[in-house]
Scaffold this motif. Sequence first.
Motif, mmCIF file in Angstrom:
data_model
loop_
_atom_site.group_PDB
_atom_site.id
_atom_site.type_symbol
_atom_site.label_atom_id
_atom_site.label_comp_id
_atom_site.label_asym_id
_atom_site.label_seq_id
_atom_site.Cartn_x
_atom_site.Cartn_y
_atom_site.Cartn_z
ATOM 1 N N LEU A 160 39.321 53.435 41.390
ATOM 2 C CA LEU A 160 38.955 54.430 40.388
ATOM 3 C C LEU A 160 39.961 55.569 40.316
ATOM 4 O O LEU A 160 40.051 56.248 39.294
ATOM 5 N N ARG A 220 43.302 54.556 36.576
ATOM 6 C CA ARG A 220 42.538 55.712 36.082
ATOM 7 C C ARG A 220 42.971 56.122 34.680
ATOM 8 O O ARG A 220 42.129 56.412 33.816
ATOM 9 N N LEU A 254 40.739 52.698 32.964
ATOM 10 C CA LEU A 254 39.390 53.238 33.125
ATOM 11 C C LEU A 254 38.785 53.791 31.834
ATOM 12 O O LEU A 254 37.612 53.519 31.548
ATOM 13 N N ALA A 299 35.326 52.234 30.612
ATOM 14 C CA ALA A 299 34.092 53.023 30.568
ATOM 15 C C ALA A 299 33.467 52.974 29.187
ATOM 16 O O ALA A 299 32.238 52.878 29.039
ATOM 17 N N THR A 337 31.744 49.416 28.790
ATOM 18 C CA THR A 337 30.885 48.883 29.847
ATOM 19 C C THR A 337 29.460 48.680 29.343
ATOM 20 O O THR A 337 28.870 49.572 28.718
ATOM 21 N N LEU A 374 26.778 49.576 34.428
ATOM 22 C CA LEU A 374 27.532 50.030 35.598
ATOM 23 C C LEU A 374 26.661 49.861 36.831
ATOM 24 O O LEU A 374 25.517 50.332 36.852
ATOM 25 N N LEU A 431 33.156 58.336 40.556
ATOM 26 C CA LEU A 431 32.169 57.770 39.630
ATOM 27 C C LEU A 431 31.670 58.805 38.634
ATOM 28 O O LEU A 431 31.182 58.463 37.548
ATOM 29 N N PHE A 463 33.643 58.236 35.636
ATOM 30 C CA PHE A 463 33.198 56.998 34.991
ATOM 31 C C PHE A 463 31.891 57.244 34.231
ATOM 32 O O PHE A 463 31.744 56.861 33.060
#
Length: 721
Positions: free
Chosen positions: A147, A153, A157, A161, A164, A167, A189, A192
């Motif tokens: 992450l 990142r 990411l 995100a 998704t 999660l 997180l 995220f």
Amino acid sequence: MTETMRTTADDAERAAVRERAEGVLRRLAGERAVLREDQWRAIEALTVDRRRVLCVQRTGWGKSAVYFVATALLRDGVTAQAGDPPAGPTVIVSPLLALMRNQVDAAARAGIRARTINSANLDEWSEIEHEIRGGSVDVLLISPERLNNPDFRDNVLPGLAASTGLLVVDEAHCVSDWGHDFRPDYRRLRTFLAGLPGRTPVLATTATANARVTADVAEQLGDALVLRGPLDRDSLRLAVLDLPNPAHRLAWLADHLDRLPGSGIIYTLTVAAATETADFLRSRGFPVASYTGQVEDAERRAAEQDLQDNKIKALVATSALGMGFDKPDLGFVIHLGAPPSPIAYYQQVGRAGRAVEHAEVVLLPGREDAAIWRYFASLAFPPEDQVRSVLANLSLDRPMSTQALEPLVDLRRNRLEMMLKVLDVDGAVRRARGGWFATGEPWTYDTARLRRVAEARSAEQQTMIGYAETDACRMEFLRRCLDDPEAKPCGRCDNCADPLFDAEVSPASLAAADAFLGRPGVEIAPKKMWPTGMSAVGISLKGKIGPADQIQPGRAVGRLSDLGWGGRLRTLVAPESADGPIPSELAAAVVEILKAWAHGDDAWSRRPAAVVAVDSRRHPELIRTLAEHIARVGRLPLLGAVTSNAPSGDGSRGNSAQRVRALHEAFAVPPEVAAELSGLGGPVLLVDDLVDSGWTMVLAGRALRRAGADGVLPLALAVAG
């Protein structure tokens, strides 16, 4: 439509969803599998209500079934409402590669395509990212460390995100610094979570969270439904045996390992103990393998598979095995030494007995446990002055690597990296390609919270001692530590029922264990390279240590963490230990080392021609009498000592760069010693009490080489670690 009609329709829709969920479960776990009510409640909250859920459930409860069933329903659009975008992949944040490998195989049984992004498959990343964008990946497993990888990142990411579908935060107690296994990377997180679209469900799971950790994790998730179940493990029979010393514990294992059901895990507190235990058991004919953070990944994978296939009786492991290892028919878990927390202990013993009627769990605590706990506690978040020093040395616009920081700050690398991760989460630093840089944002050292966490850790250690000593139900004790409101006597443990094992060991096994642990001798590996970045502090040492400055491989009686010699050596060479002459048993052990060093495959290339001691402020008599004994027994001249003007203190906190900085040019060879070096016709034996970082031997040996020594053979009583 009336309220009653809407309720009836909703109930019918939920019943239809449950029927679909049961079908997915049967593909995953077999035709007889049925969802339990608590599992369905979690799936319903995730897929129908699109909620955030925290499940605190015992190991073996079936959390993977929950997120795989939920994934299938979400990906098929079974519970989608008008306006909901197609569900993207489920992202599982998982702490260990072992779990990832198991989960990929489990997903395939349910027709779910799972992929992983981790440090072991870099060459597959671009392919996997393409598959994610193409919609062909149902589940993506990533490590928490990923992450905050700069490339991941910044480039992967945000898009991940945004797409998704679900999660999953596995081992969610790691999010909380109140938990027994807090990991700073898990705090990423928050980023995220902030990037998830509305109505994206989140599932966090753990088997080891007390009320404080549960509340902390739930707060970080935000508006989470907490589903907490009873934590009894009715297949486990817990027991504690108080044995007098490490030899008795190894002898007990040798006598009882065949009696333990199936295959299992033997946990130790240190890498050295795991290695020694595995070696001893193999010497007694048992098929076992060691599993530690120092074992190569390929070897760990092979050991895991051998245990899965019941080709070995046990893995002898440190906590590196811990979370994520899944073998439902594991028949026993033995601990040589107690973990520092009953919560951590509950988690580790929970590896056993998932799919068998009975599994044996035995704790063999040691007198040395508290000293090991203190050592690991010393690696906690550094004091404020050290943190401020790091922040002061970081640039606002140019990243610095940890190697470049080390000469400037008094922290070992693993502790420095952990601290930087915490500062990153707090917004004071940021990780980029090439290292770390300061953000310039205000930052406060939370003294009060760190003190409370330290106090909580200390209380957990005392509670673990209480577990070993209690005459009440052991499972109830552990469940109360986890704030389980349904805790009650189990009727199975050694305090509730007749104990299955006693503390007796056979004379033959005890004699073998005593002989094994009494063997002195570990290698002192010579340094090959100078630390990076020494020019930043005005020291012109870099690259390889030149041949003219090199010392040779050396020997020590043992490691401070050894099962056999460790305890005796710790009491002798600790900074606070009283000085005195070399004890006779240690003197005899040194003679044995010298005899073995003279012969065999790894013998010295030339016999030493003289003895030189390292000047010591803490234990001058110990080292002087040791050097005199070696010279007398070996019939070698004792030339004297290499003197030192190094600052007081052992410097054991510091990293390699700091040690070299402190010891550079600190050693001098007196003229009378130097006069004897030339013409010796062989190397000198350089004698010290403790090798910690190893740089004292390197730099004292360098001084001897430059004064004319033909070679330097290091010899010490102990090696740290």
